[in-house]
Design an enzyme around this catalytic site. Sequence first.
Site, mmCIF file in Angstrom:
data_model
loop_
_atom_site.group_PDB
_atom_site.id
_atom_site.type_symbol
_atom_site.label_atom_id
_atom_site.label_comp_id
_atom_site.label_asym_id
_atom_site.label_seq_id
_atom_site.Cartn_x
_atom_site.Cartn_y
_atom_site.Cartn_z
ATOM 1 N N ASP A 10 30.054 51.617 113.408
ATOM 2 C CA ASP A 10 29.127 51.537 114.530
ATOM 3 C C ASP A 10 29.127 50.152 115.169
ATOM 4 O O ASP A 10 29.768 49.213 114.660
ATOM 5 C CB ASP A 10 27.709 51.874 114.063
ATOM 6 N N TYR A 34 31.926 50.828 101.305
ATOM 7 C CA TYR A 34 31.156 49.931 102.160
ATOM 8 C C TYR A 34 30.326 48.977 101.313
ATOM 9 O O TYR A 34 29.964 49.298 100.172
ATOM 10 C CB TYR A 34 30.198 50.722 103.053
#
Length: 252
Positions: free
Chosen positions: A52, A111
């Site tokens: 994002d 992540y």
Amino acid sequence: MHRYFIYLAYDGTNYHGWQIQPNGDTVQQQLMNALSTLLRRTVEITGAGRTDTGVHASLMVAHFDHPETLPDPVFLTEKLNRLLPPDISIYRIREVKPEAHARFDATYRQYQYHIINRKSPFGRQYCYRVHGTLDFDKMNKAASQLFNYTDFTSFSKLHTDAKTNYCRIMHAAWTPRGEDKWVFTIQADRFLRNMVRAIVGTLLEVGKGKLTVEGFCHIIEEKDRCKAGTSVPGQALFLTDVSYPEDLFKEY
């Protein structure tokens, strides 16, 4: 056609995420422009996922096709780095089998989210500052419950094009990095839009004592994004690893 995997890193601060957008600069667009210029043809690129706006990657993988064998991938890597802006860096280019796919063949993605509990002029761009004391033991107990579930609708952005909200989480834990910094590492076969940031935001509610471990499990079972915590900011999130079966790569 010959297919190649590109391994790269980027600082996402100045980009509207990975995926091409009609009204914003993206990492994918920058990479496609550089490759097309270098190879003197329009090159389409497919990434292992899409980060994002403002999210970083210390390791992203993407693939592209070329009608001929690239004579020197190492030299091509160097030339690409000269064309790309300073906040995008190519590590290497590897030829793979024609059917290999950067997104669908990934066995897991990883992540990391970085938080800090004091003001820092050097951490503000890549960490999220949290005020007050957090109970990390309790947060890790809650994080361990993620292994018991596969449907993570409660942590997914609404109205996405995902066909399923099922994921298999392999690792999820908070670890200290010095006296005032903690890192949440999570590994799964796939991630939903906004999933990691929503999980972290909900775990922070546990750490602050506003939510119990049992309550955390109940939120997952509710399958309702409105019941989970607020998504944390994107600047502290990094895609750190993408893994593939070794038999996808061409041997020389």
